[in-house]
Design a protein around this motif. Sequence first.
Motif, PDB file in Angstrom:
ATOM      1  N   SER A  85       0.879  -1.179   0.000  1.00 42.82           N
ATOM      2  CA  SER A  85       0.000   0.000   0.000  1.00 42.82           C
ATOM      3  C   SER A  85       0.916   1.228   0.000  1.00 42.82           C
ATOM      4  O   SER A  85       2.121   1.112   0.213  1.00 42.82           O
ATOM      5  N   ARG A  86       0.350   2.395  -0.252  1.00 37.82           N
ATOM      6  CA  ARG A  86       1.202   3.571  -0.488  1.00 37.82           C
ATOM      7  C   ARG A  86       0.790   4.760   0.372  1.00 37.82           C
ATOM      8  O   ARG A  86       0.790   5.907  -0.084  1.00 37.82           O
ATOM      9  N   GLU A  87       0.453   4.481   1.637  1.00 34.60           N
ATOM     10  CA  GLU A  87       0.022   5.587   2.489  1.00 34.60           C
ATOM     11  C   GLU A  87       1.121   6.642   2.671  1.00 34.60           C
ATOM     12  O   GLU A  87       0.827   7.811   2.907  1.00 34.60           O
ATOM     13  N   SER A  98       3.224  15.901  -7.598  1.00 33.68           N
ATOM     14  CA  SER A  98       2.103  15.399  -8.397  1.00 33.68           C
ATOM     15  C   SER A  98       2.232  13.896  -8.604  1.00 33.68           C
ATOM     16  O   SER A  98       3.293  13.298  -8.375  1.00 33.68           O
ATOM     17  N   TYR A  99       1.144  13.306  -9.081  1.00 37.65           N
ATOM     18  CA  TYR A  99       1.109  11.859  -9.340  1.00 37.65           C
ATOM     19  C   TYR A  99       2.238  11.447 -10.291  1.00 37.65           C
ATOM     20  O   TYR A  99       2.972  10.485 -10.024  1.00 37.65           O
ATOM     21  N   LEU A 100       2.408  12.193 -11.384  1.00 37.19           N
ATOM     22  CA  LEU A 100       3.440  11.820 -12.359  1.00 37.19           C
ATOM     23  C   LEU A 100       4.851  12.078 -11.830  1.00 37.19           C
ATOM     24  O   LEU A 100       5.790  11.349 -12.153  1.00 37.19           O
ATOM     25  N   GLY A 148      -0.787  -5.713 -14.229  1.00 35.10           N
ATOM     26  CA  GLY A 148      -0.117  -4.443 -14.474  1.00 35.10           C
ATOM     27  C   GLY A 148       0.811  -4.012 -13.357  1.00 35.10           C
ATOM     28  O   GLY A 148       1.392  -2.923 -13.419  1.00 35.10           O
ATOM     29  N   TYR A 149       0.949  -4.848 -12.322  1.00 31.52           N
ATOM     30  CA  TYR A 149       1.922  -4.556 -11.273  1.00 31.52           C
ATOM     31  C   TYR A 149       3.010  -5.622 -11.230  1.00 31.52           C
ATOM     32  O   TYR A 149       3.729  -5.749 -10.244  1.00 31.52           O
ATOM     33  N   GLY A 150       3.094  -6.397 -12.316  1.00 28.74           N
ATOM     34  CA  GLY A 150       4.163  -7.392 -12.409  1.00 28.74           C
ATOM     35  C   GLY A 150       5.243  -6.862 -13.349  1.00 28.74           C
ATOM     36  O   GLY A 150       6.420  -6.846 -13.040  1.00 28.74           O
ATOM     37  N   PRO A 181       1.550  -3.240 -20.232  1.00 28.76           N
ATOM     38  CA  PRO A 181       2.126  -1.911 -20.434  1.00 28.76           C
ATOM     39  C   PRO A 181       1.457  -0.860 -19.535  1.00 28.76           C
ATOM     40  O   PRO A 181       0.755   0.030 -19.994  1.00 28.76           O
ATOM     41  N   HIS A 182       1.694  -0.984 -18.243  1.00 21.02           N
ATOM     42  CA  HIS A 182       1.090  -0.087 -17.245  1.00 21.02           C
ATOM     43  C   HIS A 182       2.118   0.954 -16.806  1.00 21.02           C
ATOM     44  O   HIS A 182       1.773   2.038 -16.346  1.00 21.02           O
ATOM     45  N   ALA A 183       3.392   0.588 -16.897  1.00 17.11           N
ATOM     46  CA  ALA A 183       4.495   1.499 -16.576  1.00 17.11           C
ATOM     47  C   ALA A 183       5.729   0.840 -17.171  1.00 17.11           C
ATOM     48  O   ALA A 183       5.673  -0.310 -17.592  1.00 17.11           O
ATOM     49  N   ILE A 242      -8.174   0.983 -22.909  1.00 15.54           N
ATOM     50  CA  ILE A 242      -7.045   1.921 -22.777  1.00 15.54           C
ATOM     51  C   ILE A 242      -7.289   2.883 -21.614  1.00 15.54           C
ATOM     52  O   ILE A 242      -8.410   3.342 -21.410  1.00 15.54           O
ATOM     53  N   HIS A 243      -6.229   3.141 -20.829  1.00 14.63           N
ATOM     54  CA  HIS A 243      -6.237   4.243 -19.860  1.00 14.63           C
ATOM     55  C   HIS A 243      -5.878   5.479 -20.669  1.00 14.63           C
ATOM     56  O   HIS A 243      -4.715   5.649 -21.073  1.00 14.63           O
ATOM     57  N   ALA A 244      -6.853   6.340 -20.912  1.00 16.12           N
ATOM     58  CA  ALA A 244      -6.659   7.408 -21.893  1.00 16.12           C
ATOM     59  C   ALA A 244      -6.950   8.788 -21.311  1.00 16.12           C
ATOM     60  O   ALA A 244      -7.929   8.969 -20.585  1.00 16.12           O
ATOM     61  N   ASP A 245      -6.109   9.751 -21.657  1.00 15.84           N
ATOM     62  CA  ASP A 245      -6.345  11.163 -21.307  1.00 15.84           C
ATOM     63  C   ASP A 245      -6.662  11.341 -19.821  1.00 15.84           C
ATOM     64  O   ASP A 245      -7.488  12.162 -19.449  1.00 15.84           O
ATOM     65  N   GLU A 246      -5.969  10.570 -18.972  1.00 13.92           N
ATOM     66  CA  GLU A 246      -6.226  10.706 -17.525  1.00 13.92           C
ATOM     67  C   GLU A 246      -5.689  12.046 -17.030  1.00 13.92           C
ATOM     68  O   GLU A 246      -6.355  12.749 -16.276  1.00 13.92           O
ATOM     69  N   ILE A 247      -4.471  12.371 -17.457  1.00 10.32           N
ATOM     70  CA  ILE A 247      -3.843  13.600 -16.966  1.00 10.32           C
ATOM     71  C   ILE A 247      -3.605  14.571 -18.134  1.00 10.32           C
ATOM     72  O   ILE A 247      -4.005  15.723 -18.071  1.00 10.32           O
ATOM     73  N   ASP A 265     -11.009   4.495 -20.824  1.00  5.95           N
ATOM     74  CA  ASP A 265     -11.229   4.774 -19.408  1.00  5.95           C
ATOM     75  C   ASP A 265     -10.471   6.025 -18.940  1.00  5.95           C
ATOM     76  O   ASP A 265      -9.402   6.324 -19.458  1.00  5.95           O
ATOM     77  N   HIS A 266     -11.043   6.732 -17.998  1.00  5.29           N
ATOM     78  CA  HIS A 266     -10.566   8.014 -17.413  1.00  5.29           C
ATOM     79  C   HIS A 266     -11.130   9.210 -18.184  1.00  5.29           C
ATOM     80  O   HIS A 266     -12.084   9.817 -17.729  1.00  5.29           O
ATOM     81  N   LEU A 267     -10.450   9.628 -19.294  1.00  7.63           N
ATOM     82  CA  LEU A 267     -10.975  10.653 -20.221  1.00  7.63           C
ATOM     83  C   LEU A 267     -11.200  12.021 -19.586  1.00  7.63           C
ATOM     84  O   LEU A 267     -12.070  12.781 -20.024  1.00  7.63           O
ATOM     85  N   THR A 317     -14.880   2.211 -10.065  1.00  9.32           N
ATOM     86  CA  THR A 317     -14.050   2.734  -8.960  1.00  9.32           C
ATOM     87  C   THR A 317     -12.624   3.062  -9.375  1.00  9.32           C
ATOM     88  O   THR A 317     -12.023   3.990  -8.849  1.00  9.32           O
ATOM     89  N   ASP A 318     -12.002   2.228 -10.230  1.00 12.32           N
ATOM     90  CA  ASP A 318     -10.558   2.311 -10.489  1.00 12.32           C
ATOM     91  C   ASP A 318      -9.776   1.887  -9.248  1.00 12.32           C
ATOM     92  O   ASP A 318      -8.613   2.276  -9.081  1.00 12.32           O
ATOM     93  N   TYR A 319     -10.384   1.113  -8.363  1.00 12.46           N
ATOM     94  CA  TYR A 319      -9.720   0.722  -7.113  1.00 12.46           C
ATOM     95  C   TYR A 319      -8.259   0.341  -7.351  1.00 12.46           C
ATOM     96  O   TYR A 319      -7.975  -0.575  -8.112  1.00 12.46           O
ATOM     97  N   GLY A 322      -2.875   3.655  -5.444  1.00 12.87           N
ATOM     98  CA  GLY A 322      -2.249   4.966  -5.596  1.00 12.87           C
ATOM     99  C   GLY A 322      -3.215   6.087  -5.924  1.00 12.87           C
ATOM    100  O   GLY A 322      -3.332   7.051  -5.185  1.00 12.87           O
ATOM    101  N   SER A 323      -3.937   5.928  -7.027  1.00 18.50           N
ATOM    102  CA  SER A 323      -4.728   7.073  -7.498  1.00 18.50           C
ATOM    103  C   SER A 323      -6.190   7.021  -7.078  1.00 18.50           C
ATOM    104  O   SER A 323      -6.903   8.018  -7.199  1.00 18.50           O
ATOM    105  N   CYS A 324      -6.644   5.863  -6.583  1.00 21.36           N
ATOM    106  CA  CYS A 324      -8.027   5.804  -6.079  1.00 21.36           C
ATOM    107  C   CYS A 324      -8.161   4.650  -5.100  1.00 21.36           C
ATOM    108  O   CYS A 324      -8.435   3.513  -5.484  1.00 21.36           O
TER     109      CYS A 324
HETATM  110  O1  NIG Z   1      -5.997   3.881 -13.380  1.00 24.79           O
HETATM  111  N1  NIG Z   1      -3.306   5.438 -14.282  1.00 24.79           N
HETATM  112  C1  NIG Z   1      -2.805   4.345 -14.224  1.00 24.79           C
HETATM  113  N2  NIG Z   1      -3.149   3.355 -13.436  1.00 24.79           N
HETATM  114  C2  NIG Z   1      -3.970   3.481 -12.299  1.00 24.79           C
HETATM  115  C3  NIG Z   1      -3.209   3.910 -11.114  1.00 24.79           C
HETATM  116  C4  NIG Z   1      -2.296   2.880 -10.655  1.00 24.79           C
HETATM  117  C5  NIG Z   1      -1.478   3.259  -9.449  1.00 24.79           C
HETATM  118  O2  NIG Z   1      -1.267   4.436  -9.143  1.00 24.79           O
HETATM  119  O3  NIG Z   1      -1.020   2.308  -8.813  1.00 24.79           O
HETATM  120  C6  NIG Z   1      -5.175   4.332 -12.611  1.00 24.79           C
HETATM  121  O4  NIG Z   1      -5.312   5.460 -12.099  1.00 24.79           O
END
Ligand code: NIG
Length: 412
Positions: A85-87, A98-100, A148-150, A181-183, A242-247, A265-267, A317-319, A322-324
């Motif tokens: 977890s990332r508290e 920022s997140y990025l 996406g976390y492997g 391809p998550h990171a 696709i995770h698209a146009d989130e930021i 998703d996101h947009l 939710t995007d549970y 980190g971001s939610c």
């Molecule tokens: O949907 N944006 C990319 N992936 C996730 C966040 C993942 C994380 O921060 O661990 C999202 O927001």
Amino acid sequence: MAYDLIIQNIKELILPKSVDRPLKGKELDELTVIQNGTVVVDDGKIVYSGPYTEDYEAKEVIDASNRVVSPALVDAHTHLIHGGSREHEMALKRQGKSYLEILESGGGILSTVEATRQATEDELFAKAEHALLTMVHHGVLAVESKSGYGLDKENELKQLRISNRLAEKYGLTMRHTFLGPHAVPKEATSNAAFLQEMIDLLPEVKGLADFADIFCETGVFTIEESQRYMEAAKAQGFKVKIHADEIDPLGGLGLAIDEEAISADHLVASSEEDKAKLNHSNTVAVLLPGTTFYLGKESYADARGMLDHNGAIAIATDYNPGSCVTNNLQMVMAIAALKLKLSPNEIWNAVTVNAAKAIDVDAGTINPGDQANIVIWHAPNHEYVPYHYGVNHVEKVIQKGRVIVDRHLGLL
Ligand code: NIG
Ligand code: FE
């Protein structure tokens, strides 16, 4: 003849429409809400759902006076399986990072990758199981779950195996998504080389994943890379997301529509031009306002604009750690009401039938012949759930006709 179960005297019965494509534009605001309803269940399926009737007899009767009854909810976007977890990032955020920026400095997603790689399969399973059952307790019986976390073969497969095992253990409707391809991991020689590695993995994840997804964002994967990945995945028989146009507004929504993605998703930052393209598309715009809230952003996805362009939208939710950091879809329904300016009807459709379309599952409706996946809400009307935020309004969850959650609020 005695049926298995009758839910009787339902104050408000919520009946999203059964459709073979997502609801679009104005259709999202159309929802049948029956005052004083009855639901009849037999052999795990809906026999009748509609106005009050005494025409049926059953072995078990549940009185739902002063209660709302709806289909079980669908959470169409989760990062259910992850280590740690990332508290500690809360402090970095307080310092204005920022997140990025956190991701660039090796934290964020990459720190969860580290924790996920280090965890055993059993440890990850137990953690995800708790999160998944919490979702069920909040009224969700269909869930999309991403890897996406492997970010390597062994650990991506580990996440996907866990996702499949969870679905089987609880008989839940789940869809599993490969998000290799998550990171870009620390050990990668270049983004392009890593992306190719993930493309080469597609045939191996085929038996474990339904969808292929990619994080298209500044500093992660470009539009061109996303397109290359989506086309490779489609050639292997995957439906794509696709995770698209989130930021940043890179144009991921337009790409998703051109590639006939099942969802984008996101947009949050999508362009007017891309939003207008939703009109002629059945790609579902999966909006994640809990993430915008958690990232502390001022501006939310333009849900109203997307509906004006006759788009199909869903809410999820995007549970993730980190971001939610919530697996309570009801909380996100409230944020959708307040920040996306959606009506209660739009929100109920967005977390049931349209969410089901976004992940290609038969869920989100309780019309005759459907699986009897039902929630009984301790709420006086359907507008109440997105209104009274942050707490769990579920009273009972019924899976295939069987009560699996009964939140009787007595004290021990
Ligand atoms: O949907 N944006 C990319 N992936 C996730 C966040 C993942 C994380 O921060 O661990 C999202 O927001
Ligand atoms: Fe996500």
